[in-house]
Write an enzyme that holds these catalytic residues in place. Structure first.
Site, short mmCIF file in Angstrom:
data_model
loop_
_atom_site.label_atom_id
_atom_site.label_comp_id
_atom_site.label_asym_id
_atom_site.label_seq_id
_atom_site.Cartn_x
_atom_site.Cartn_y
_atom_site.Cartn_z
N GLY A 11 -3.82 9.40 15.28
CA GLY A 11 -3.01 8.52 14.44
C GLY A 11 -1.54 8.90 14.58
O GLY A 11 -1.16 9.63 15.51
N ALA A 13 0.27 10.98 13.05
CA ALA A 13 0.58 12.42 13.01
C ALA A 13 0.31 13.06 14.37
O ALA A 13 1.20 13.68 14.96
CB ALA A 13 -0.26 13.10 11.92
N LYS A 35 -11.77 9.91 18.08
CA LYS A 35 -13.18 9.69 17.76
C LYS A 35 -13.67 8.35 18.32
O LYS A 35 -14.82 8.22 18.73
CB LYS A 35 -13.36 9.72 16.24
CG LYS A 35 -14.78 9.73 15.79
CD LYS A 35 -14.89 10.07 14.33
CE LYS A 35 -16.33 10.08 13.89
NZ LYS A 35 -16.49 10.50 12.51
N GLY A 48 1.84 -1.43 4.59
CA GLY A 48 3.15 -1.36 3.93
C GLY A 48 4.27 -0.88 4.82
O GLY A 48 5.21 -1.62 5.12
N GLU A 114 7.47 -1.17 -3.13
CA GLU A 114 6.08 -0.92 -3.53
C GLU A 114 6.06 -0.16 -4.85
O GLU A 114 7.11 0.28 -5.34
CB GLU A 114 5.34 -0.14 -2.43
CG GLU A 114 5.15 -0.97 -1.16
CD GLU A 114 4.45 -0.25 -0.04
OE1 GLU A 114 4.02 0.90 -0.22
OE2 GLU A 114 4.33 -0.85 1.04
N ASP A 216 -13.62 14.58 9.25
CA ASP A 216 -14.16 15.54 10.22
C ASP A 216 -13.35 16.83 10.25
O ASP A 216 -13.93 17.93 10.33
CB ASP A 216 -14.20 14.92 11.63
CG ASP A 216 -15.15 13.72 11.68
OD1 ASP A 216 -15.90 13.52 10.71
OD2 ASP A 216 -15.14 13.00 12.69
N HIS A 237 -6.66 2.59 -3.98
CA HIS A 237 -5.65 1.53 -3.86
C HIS A 237 -6.05 0.42 -4.83
O HIS A 237 -7.22 0.02 -4.87
CB HIS A 237 -5.61 0.99 -2.42
CG HIS A 237 -4.39 0.17 -2.15
ND1 HIS A 237 -4.22 -1.09 -2.66
CD2 HIS A 237 -3.26 0.44 -1.45
CE1 HIS A 237 -3.04 -1.55 -2.28
NE2 HIS A 237 -2.44 -0.65 -1.54
N ARG A 284 0.45 3.81 -8.40
CA ARG A 284 -0.88 3.34 -8.02
C ARG A 284 -2.00 3.82 -8.94
O ARG A 284 -2.95 3.09 -9.21
CB ARG A 284 -1.13 3.87 -6.63
CG ARG A 284 -1.80 2.94 -5.75
CD ARG A 284 -1.72 3.46 -4.36
NE ARG A 284 -0.77 2.69 -3.59
CZ ARG A 284 -0.56 2.89 -2.31
NH1 ARG A 284 -1.21 3.82 -1.67
NH2 ARG A 284 0.31 2.15 -1.68
N HIS A 345 -8.80 5.10 -1.06
CA HIS A 345 -7.74 4.79 -0.08
C HIS A 345 -7.17 6.02 0.60
O HIS A 345 -6.96 6.02 1.81
CB HIS A 345 -6.63 4.05 -0.83
CG HIS A 345 -5.50 3.58 0.02
ND1 HIS A 345 -5.67 2.70 1.07
CD2 HIS A 345 -4.17 3.85 -0.02
CE1 HIS A 345 -4.50 2.45 1.64
NE2 HIS A 345 -3.58 3.15 1.01
N GLU A 369 -2.87 12.98 7.02
CA GLU A 369 -3.68 12.89 5.80
C GLU A 369 -4.64 14.06 5.61
O GLU A 369 -4.96 14.42 4.47
CB GLU A 369 -4.46 11.56 5.76
CG GLU A 369 -5.18 11.37 4.43
CD GLU A 369 -5.82 10.01 4.24
OE1 GLU A 369 -5.51 9.08 5.02
OE2 GLU A 369 -6.62 9.88 3.31
N ARG A 380 -0.07 10.30 -4.62
CA ARG A 380 0.92 10.00 -3.58
C ARG A 380 1.71 8.73 -3.91
O ARG A 380 1.14 7.72 -4.32
CB ARG A 380 0.19 9.79 -2.25
CG ARG A 380 1.08 9.33 -1.13
CD ARG A 380 0.30 9.20 0.16
NE ARG A 380 -0.68 8.15 0.11
CZ ARG A 380 -0.44 6.89 0.46
NH1 ARG A 380 0.76 6.51 0.86
NH2 ARG A 380 -1.41 5.99 0.40
N SER A 385 2.99 8.40 2.98
CA SER A 385 2.05 9.10 3.87
C SER A 385 2.53 9.09 5.32
O SER A 385 2.47 10.12 6.00
CB SER A 385 0.67 8.48 3.78
OG SER A 385 0.77 7.08 3.80
N LEU A 386 2.99 7.94 5.81
CA LEU A 386 3.47 7.92 7.20
C LEU A 386 4.72 8.78 7.33
O LEU A 386 4.94 9.43 8.35
CB LEU A 386 3.74 6.48 7.65
CG LEU A 386 2.55 5.50 7.63
CD1 LEU A 386 2.92 4.18 8.30
CD2 LEU A 386 1.32 6.07 8.30
C1 SIN Z 1 -0.05 -0.70 1.12
O1 SIN Z 1 0.45 -1.37 2.00
O2 SIN Z 1 -0.21 -1.09 -0.03
C2 SIN Z 1 -0.53 0.68 1.47
C3 SIN Z 1 0.61 1.58 1.64
C4 SIN Z 1 0.21 2.99 1.36
O3 SIN Z 1 -0.95 3.32 1.21
O4 SIN Z 1 1.13 3.80 1.22
#
Ligand code: SIN
Length: 518
Positions: A11, A13, A35, A48, A114, A216, A237, A284, A345, A369, A380, A385-386
């Site tokens: 991913g 990361a 995987k 997002g 958001e 994993d 989520h 959230r 989520h 993650e 979070r 996260s990204l």
């Molecule tokens: C979303 O687009 O709602 C997810 C974004 C996130 O999980 O940070």
């Protein structure tokens, strides 16, 4: 096989780590394991975008730090939040240099909003940010000669002193992985091993994560006695589409609430007003709990998201994937409400790491993650996260580069590491039984370890999971190892840790809510 660095997981990361390290240390041989195919990761499904300060007229590092701390109920490590927020813009700039493109407004980046953010701050590519970033990183990584990919290989176990006790160096020496095609177990020895295996949403029946998100790295790390923390902080989520499409839960990005969509119950009431003065854009954990409460109070299967007040043109421009997926269910979101409910989520905890993403096992890093950096605490903040993945991947790559320039373990040493010792027993794989055990585990977690827990529900989960553990152990001892079986073993480890850590947590904070404490 031997690599200077083995990266498990492809991913944002893993890929951004590998790209940076490959450029920094061009002589380092890097092997990456995925995987499924390279594209399939949690990153691909992130809609997002990346939360990052880019408009210094309306935003500041201090505000991003404050929003992150507030969302986590002040459980995040503030110094970590501070450096992640400050290093984020340079990482996003680098990502753009590597080929990622984000939506713009005039000369500036177009910013989304958001839940929990006090201002517009989400850098995005329509509602397909993750997919776009993933494709850009794959192209970049493929252009670098010193990265080799092995797709369709799953992590079985980390190689540690447990496999070669007489060496007793207290470190990680690579990993055993299993190929999907011929189910062969391959030993990959490495000076450094990096886990970037993503999330574990598949421990739940209802999750926004893809089927490969089975924890994993977490399972393997736990078995190798690496510290794994805060798995009881599972973020739900608020808005997954109801029902599933082709068996998969589709995410309705929070960005659409940022653009004006409103949650309503079965009577059309905009219920968030009753729960928090930030209404639909509260953090959230608050929104998910409010939806859960509404559903329980009125015996509903779902609530609704009303996006009808957003102009059709804006929906088409910014949310084309949501628009088209809802249309598959016959819902034109410009005219009709979207049925939604919360889904598992994101795991806020993970493998405990320091500021260079090193775990407590020498030679083992964790990023993305699957790691626990202290950024997210008990909840979070959306799209952090990204950001975390990019910043810690960069830090880990810098640290790895320095480590690789110091004297390394000799190749004679790696020759002593044995091949995987599997069972000599029958190769009767019992696939159907494995599938049933996986489904039973998901039901247990959804029923008893969901948004609202109690001492009793956690006890039931522990008891029922034990049966699955025993059945899995028997399958493991009597059968040839398969990717499905190794995955089930990981799911059991992760579910176990989630339950045990939840039982020990003494207060309601962030995403953790135990009704006994009210
Ligand atoms: C979303 O687009 O709602 C997810 C974004 C996130 O999980 O940070």
């Amino acid at each position: 096989m031997y690599a200077d660095v083995l990266v498990v997981g492809t991913g944002i990361a893993g890929l951004s780590y590998a790209v940076r390290l490959a450029k920094k240390s061009p002589d380092a041989k890097i092997i990456m394991i995925s995987k499924r195919d390279l594209l399939e990761s949690n990153t691909k499904y992130a809609q997002g975008g990346i939360a990052v300060v880019s408009n210094f007229f309306n935003d500041s590092y201090e505000e991003h730090v404050r929003d992150t701390m507030v969302a986590s109920a002040y459980t995040s490590k503030e110094h970590v939040v501070d450096f992640v927020v400050r290093e984020g813009p340079a990482c996003v700039k680098e990502l753009i240099e590597w080929g990622a493109q984000f939506d713009t407004k005039g000369a500036a980046l177009h910013l989304g909003k958001e839940g929990g953010h006090s201002t517009k701050r989400i850098v995005h590519h329509k509602d397909q940010s993750g997919l776009h970033i993933q494709n850009a990183l794959i192209t970049k990584a493929r252009s670098l000669d010193n990265i080799t990919f092995f797709e369709n290989h799953s992590l079985v176990d980390l190689i540690t002193d447990h496999h070669i006790p007489h060496l007793n160096k207290g470190r990680c020496y690579g990993a055993y992985v299993i190929s999907k095609k011929d189910e062969e177990i391959v030993k990959i020895t490495a000076q450094l091993t990096v886990l970037s295996t993503g999330g574990a949403g598949q421990v739940y029946a209802h999750t926004t994560n893809p089927t490969a998100a089975t924890g994993d790295g977490l399972g393997a790390a736990y078995r190798a006695k690496v510290h794994v923390e805060n798995l009881h902080f599972v973020q739900f989520h608020p808005t997954a589409l109801f029902p599933k499409i082709d068996g998969n839960t589709f995410l309705i990005s929070e960005a659409i609430r940022g653009a004006g969509a409103i949650l309503r119950n079965h009577t059309g009431e905009a219920f968030m007003e009753q729960y928090d003065n930030r209404r639909d854009l509260a953090p959230r954990d608050i929104v998910s709990r409010a939806i859960h409460t509404e559903m329980k109070k009125h015996s509903l299967e779902h609530v609704y998201l009303d996006a009808t007040q957003i102009e059709k043109e804006k929906l088409e421009q910014e949310f084309p994937t949501i628009l088209s997926n809802c249309l598959k269910l016959g819902i034109d979101i410009a005219k009709a409400y979207i049925p939604v409910l919360p889904a598992a989520h994101y795991i806020c905890g993970g493998i405990d790491v320091n500021e260079h993403s090193q775990s407590n096992l020498t030679g083992l890093y964790a990023i993305g993650e699957c790691s626990h950096t202290g950024l997210h605490g008990a909840n979070r903040l959306a799209s952090n996260s990204l950001l975390e993945a990019l910043v810690f991947a960069a830090r880990a790559a810098e640290h790895s580069s320095v480590t690789l320039s110091n004297p390394l373990l000799s190749s004679d040493f790696f020759e002593e590491i044995p091949d995987w010792k599997g069972t000599e027993n029958v190769s009767n794989q019992k696939t159907d039984r494995i599938r049933k055990l996986r489904a039973a585990l998901q039901q247990i977690m959804s029923l008893y370890v969901g948004i609202i827990k109690s001492g009793e529900s956690l006890q039931k989960a522990e008891t029922e999971l034990h049966e699955i553990y025993m059945a899995t152990k028997e399958l493991y001892q009597l059968n040839k190892l398969t990717p499905q079986l190794t995955t089930l073993r990981n799911l059991v480890s992760v579910a176990y840790l989630m339950i045990k850590q939840a039982q020990k947590y003494p207060v309601n904070k962030g995403v953790y809510f135990n009704e006994d404490y009210v």
